[in-house]
Design an enzyme around this catalytic site. Structure first.
Site, PDB file in Angstrom:
ATOM      1  N   HIS A 186       1.013   5.669   6.030  1.00 46.34           N
ATOM      2  CA  HIS A 186       2.118   4.978   5.363  1.00 46.34           C
ATOM      3  C   HIS A 186       1.570   3.762   4.634  1.00 46.34           C
ATOM      4  CE1 HIS A 186       5.178   7.253   7.660  1.00 46.34           C
ATOM      5  NE2 HIS A 186       4.311   7.160   8.651  1.00 46.34           N
ATOM      6  N   SER A 196       2.271  -0.190   3.340  1.00 46.01           N
ATOM      7  CA  SER A 196       3.075  -1.387   3.593  1.00 46.01           C
ATOM      8  C   SER A 196       2.239  -2.600   3.185  1.00 46.01           C
ATOM      9  CB  SER A 196       3.507  -1.461   5.064  1.00 46.01           C
ATOM     10  OG  SER A 196       2.375  -1.452   5.913  1.00 46.01           O
ATOM     11  N   HIS A 245       1.143  -9.695  37.795  1.00 46.94           N
ATOM     12  CA  HIS A 245       1.559  -9.776  36.392  1.00 46.94           C
ATOM     13  C   HIS A 245       0.435 -10.414  35.581  1.00 46.94           C
ATOM     14  CE1 HIS A 245       2.692 -13.689  38.111  1.00 46.94           C
ATOM     15  NE2 HIS A 245       2.500 -14.165  36.907  1.00 46.94           N
ATOM     16  N   SER A 269      -1.296 -12.573  32.206  1.00 46.36           N
ATOM     17  CA  SER A 269      -1.193 -13.681  31.250  1.00 46.36           C
ATOM     18  C   SER A 269      -2.599 -14.257  31.081  1.00 46.36           C
ATOM     19  CB  SER A 269      -0.209 -14.735  31.771  1.00 46.36           C
ATOM     20  OG  SER A 269       0.000 -15.728  30.786  1.00 46.36           O
TER      21      SER A 269
END
Length: 893
Positions: free
Chosen positions: A435, A437, A577, A579
């Site tokens: 595509h 863009s 988690h 970070s």
């Protein structure tokens, strides 16, 4: 007598030669001298040589510490030890306050060391060598050479002359390539080149037929030569922690291979012959992901149509037959046959990056402008390849170049291959898309990624292999994508920013994933201790584990919230988690604020502002924001054509930060410029792009009687409400956005055009409209504005416009002693001759560029662009009126 002077060391050693006999009895046995364990070993050696020279010259094995301050004196004696077989001059015997090994002071060897014909073993590790001493190449019996932990950037071209070498270690240097002669080391059995900066290997490495162990780990290798399959004696091949995207299947045929370490690379696919080997190690690779082909099909590409577009063109047509396209700005396209089923018009334009929508991530560096390709959203049947030139960053060792594309809502990174043109040496970023863009090139922190299945996996950092993340079985129900980036932080940077020599920090680790759900089981993270800290000297009260949010705005000390385990070199902890994570070693109590300050400073660049005036036309001013390491080269390049004050004091700016330039104290500029905000020029700082503008300044002050001493001031971020008239080197008070001020002086001038009431200073021509309605016109008023800026370059510009040398001479003679009339006569003569040429405007732009007047070329482009916009608006207005009329008539019916 010279030797006696050399050995007059009683005062320096702190003792006389009386200590020599005792030392000789303990150290001179069996023709060996091991003095590296003594803090004053060189002093002891010199005393021994003075007192028992006949015995010392028979020594065959000698060990000295290169951390000894008397090493330089000792080196002069070494050529006298004709029987020497083994010489060790290592550093690392002294340590700093943090326990780190200190490199030795050795930077070279005396040339006469090359006469030690019996020397077979030489160890110069942990020193300060930047080049290999040439005398080493003259050691005919040398079999073992160690130069690890130095600063070597290259090996001599004739390194292969060490024909008897069996062991060579250059681990932990800065080698970027190897000489071809390395293949002449026919006896070499063990080669260690780990932890360097090697980007490729010469084919000649395959000639090391006796090599049994080859360690190339921790480099920047994208591939390895097929010739390695000739190393039939090879037993162990270490290639972990590189950037390998492919390995030759022929490695599987090595008959004696018992270990092949390919961990922590970029391998998406591995030949089945290798993958099935019981001794191959592949963890830490993105295996299973399909690698799109980035190479054009050479068999089809040869007969394709090639299009070379001029600077004024902004579109081209692609058919089902495919084509190759080259834009004037250096961008290349390859449309394979069948990519477009029907003829398709491709429109393109290059844009200046606007920080409002070009969102850079932390630690990203922009390397190109923005390329827009239309039509958006149209899907090609085959991948279209794009090559974009970019400004080469300073180093790629801890960063990588990628093409980033904008979907209309978000930016994403494409798989990118970096190439360099052989002739022009230009760097190109190569990607494939389905595509069209928006596209740009950025340099980002090296990103290692992998898929985490339910059975778990292991992820390493290719920047620092000591950083690893272990995902245990059952950590997730569905496969997740995990990304890892590392920002190395030197002890010098931390000390400079914090002004505290006791502060140390580990590399900065950023972990991210494509799921919003925390992991089901704790993930185990291993981080190396900050420099100089080990498990042996660790004071746990000074060690802090920090957790930062994704924007780096908040840093929390989570040391008490996790269980920290320690080894000799690493800290290990578990989280659920992802970070930012950072280890700090300091006596400070509130470390979060310090970490935030350091993190922000690591993102900033130190820059200087320059303001220069063209020597031939002081009303033409060049403004530029330059990183401090580039100031001297930039000024040297401009000094022949420009002059001005010294650069400003150093200031700090973020990548992509906006700043303004305001002309003050009697200096003004054209307020209608598109980059002018409330009378001030807007800039965006990008460290690797040219933050430069060349503008034409004027003054409302009458300059017939006196010069105008004005100034240009630079302001951060936003336009200040009020700008003080008087600049000082350090402004205080409400004007906190001020960065720097530089003087600008406009000299006294004779009366210029515009003061004569006659039209165009005596020139009278029929009305001129160069160009056409769709592309925009250049009128008489536009040409007059351009003429004001031409100055002494008028003859060069005239020749580049196509006027003959005889015409230029005649114009100069007819208007002698009046520069203004010469410029007007040249410009309007050309305009009359070319008024019917539809390409005359583009020729004018090209002529200005060829004459070194990019500023005028940019002004013409701006005028033309405004004309185009007005034309399009008028067409749109007419179209709306016609639609409205149609609707009204339909309603009436």
């Amino acid at each position: 007598q010279k030797m006696a002077e050399l050995l007059g060391l009683g005062d320096e050693c702190g003792e006389g030669a009386s200590g020599a006999p005792a030392l000789a009895g303990s150290c001179l046995a069996d023709n060996r001298l091991n003095l590296d364990v003594y803090p004053d070993g060189c002093c002891q050696f010199l005393q021994l040589f003075q007192g028992r020279q006949r015995e010392v010259v028979q020594v065959e094995f000698l060990r000295l510490s290169s951390n000894d301050h008397l090493l330089g004196t000792t080196l002069g004696i070494l050529p006298h030890l004709k029987h020497l077989k083994s010489l060790v001059l290592k550093g690392g015997h002294a340590r700093d306050e943090f326990g780190s090994c200190q490199h030795g002071s050795l930077t070279s060897l005396p040339p006469d060391v090359g006469n030690l014909r019996c020397l077979t073993h030489l160890d110069l590790s942990f020193n300060s060598l930047s080049t290999l001493p040439t005398c080493i190449l003259h050691l005919p019996s040398l079999r073992v050479l160690l130069v690890s932990h130095n600063s070597l950037v290259a090996l001599p071209e004739d390194f292969g002359s060490l024909s008897k070498l069996t062991f060579f270690s250059a681990m932990k240097n800065q080698l970027k390539d190897l000489p071809q002669s390395i293949g002449e080391l026919a006896e070499l059995q063990d080669l260690d080149l780990s932890e360097n900066a090697l980007e490729f290997l010469p084919e000649e490495v395959g000639n090391l037929h006796n090599c049994t162990e080859l360690d190339l780990s921790g480099n920047c290798l994208l591939s390895i030569p097929d010739s390695l399959a000739n190393l039939k004696s090879l037993r162990r091949l270490h290639l972990h922690s590189n950037l390998l995207v492919t390995v030759p299947a022929s490695l599987a045929s090595l008959p004696n291979l018992s270990r092949l370490d390919l961990q922590n690379n970029c391998l998406r696919a591995v030949p089945p012959e290798i993958q099935t080997l019981p001794f191959v190690h592949l963890r830490g690779n993105p295996l299973g992901e399909t690698e799109p082909s980035l190479r054009a099909d050479e068999s089809n590409a040869g007969g394709l149509q090639s299009l070379f577009l001029a600077s004024a063109e902004d579109s081209f047509t692609v058919t089902s037959e495919g084509c190759k396209v080259v834009l004037s700005c250096g961008i290349h396209f390859y449309f394979p046959p069948g990519a477009a089923s029907d003829p398709l018009q491709i429109r393109f334009r290059t844009l200046a990056p606007d920080p409002q929508w070009v969102k850079l991530r932390h630690h990203d560096v922009l390397l190109s402008g923005v390329l827009e390709l239309q039509p958006h959203g149209v899907k090609f049947q085959q991948e279209v390849q794009i090559w974009m030139p970019y400004a080469s960053p300073q180093t790629l060792h801890q960063r990588e170049v990628v093409v980033r594309t904008f979907s209309g809502q978000s930016w994403s990174d494409l798989r990118t291959r970096v190439e360099q043109k052989r002739k022009s040496k230009k760097h190109m970023a190569h990607c494939s898309v389905l595509h069209f863009s928006w596209f740009l090139v950025v340099s980002r922190l090296v990103q290692n990624e992998c898929k985490v299945p339910t059975e778990g996996t292991l992820l390493f950092s290719s920047v620092d292999p000591n950083i690893k993340v272990t995902f245990p079985p059952g950590v997730t129900e569905k496969t997740r994508n995990v990304k890892l980036q590392v920002l190395p932080v030197s002890a010098e940077e931390i000390e400079e920013i914090t002004a505290d020599a006791g502060c140390r920090a580990s590399p900065l680790l950023c972990l991210s994933q494509d799921s919003l759900v925390d992991f089901l089981r704790p993930v185990r993270i291993q981080l190396p201790f900050p420099p100089g800290v080990t498990g042996l000297n660790l004071d746990r009260s000074r060690l802090h584990l920090l957790h930062g949010d994704l924007e780096g705005q908040t840093w929390d000390d989570i040391t008490s919230q996790v269980v920290l385990e320690f080894t000799h070199l690493y800290a290990v902890f578990e989280v659920t988690h992802f970070s930012w994570y950072w280890l700090w070693y300091t006596t400070k109590t509130y470390i979060g604020g310090i970490a935030k300050k350091v993190y922000e400073r690591l993102r900033m660049y130190q820059v200087n502002f320059i303001a220069l005036q063209r020597r031939k036309d002081p009303e033409q001013v060049l403004l530029q924001c330059v990183p401090k390491n580039k100031v001297d080269p930039v000024l040297k390049k401009l000094q022949d054509r420009y002059r001005g004050p010294e650069p400003s004091d150093m200031v700090e700016m973020f990548e992509g930060e906006q700043f303004f330039a305001a002309f003050e104290r009697g200096i003004s500029i054209d307020m209608d410029r598109p980059d002018c905000v409330d009378g001030r020029l807007s800039f965006i700082f990008y460290s690797h792009l040219k933050n430069m503008k060349e503008i034409y300044v004027t003054s409302p002050v009458d300059r017939k009687g006196q010069a105008v001493k004005g100034q240009v001031s630079f302001y951060r971020g936003a336009v200040p409400e009020s700008i003080p008239e008087d600049a000082s080197r350090r402004r205080k008070g409400p004007d906190s956005l001020w960065l720097a001020t530089l003087p600008i002086k406009l000299p006294r001038l004779k009366p210029r055009w515009g003061e004569n009431p006659s039209p165009l200073n005596g020139f009278s021509f029929p009305p001129l409209n160069l160009g056409n309605a769709e592309t925009g016109y250049l009128t008489q008023a536009n040409l007059l504005s351009i003429a004001r800026r031409v100055g002494a370059d008028w003859q060069t510009i005239g020749l580049n416009l196509g006027l003959t040398y005889q015409q230029i001479e005649r114009i100069g003679y007819n208007n002698r002693e009046d520069l203004d009339k010469q410029i007007l006569d040249m410009l309007f003569s050309w305009a009359q001759q070319n008024s019917e040429d539809p390409d005359c405007v583009s020729k004018l732009i090209s002529a200005m560029k060829e004459s070194g007047r990019q500023d005028i070329a940019d002004e013409v482009k701006t005028i033309i662009e405004l004309g185009r916009q007005k034309y399009r608006e008028s067409i749109r207005r007419v179209g709306l009126e016609q639609e409205s009329s149609t609707e009204d008539s339909t309603t009436a019916m």
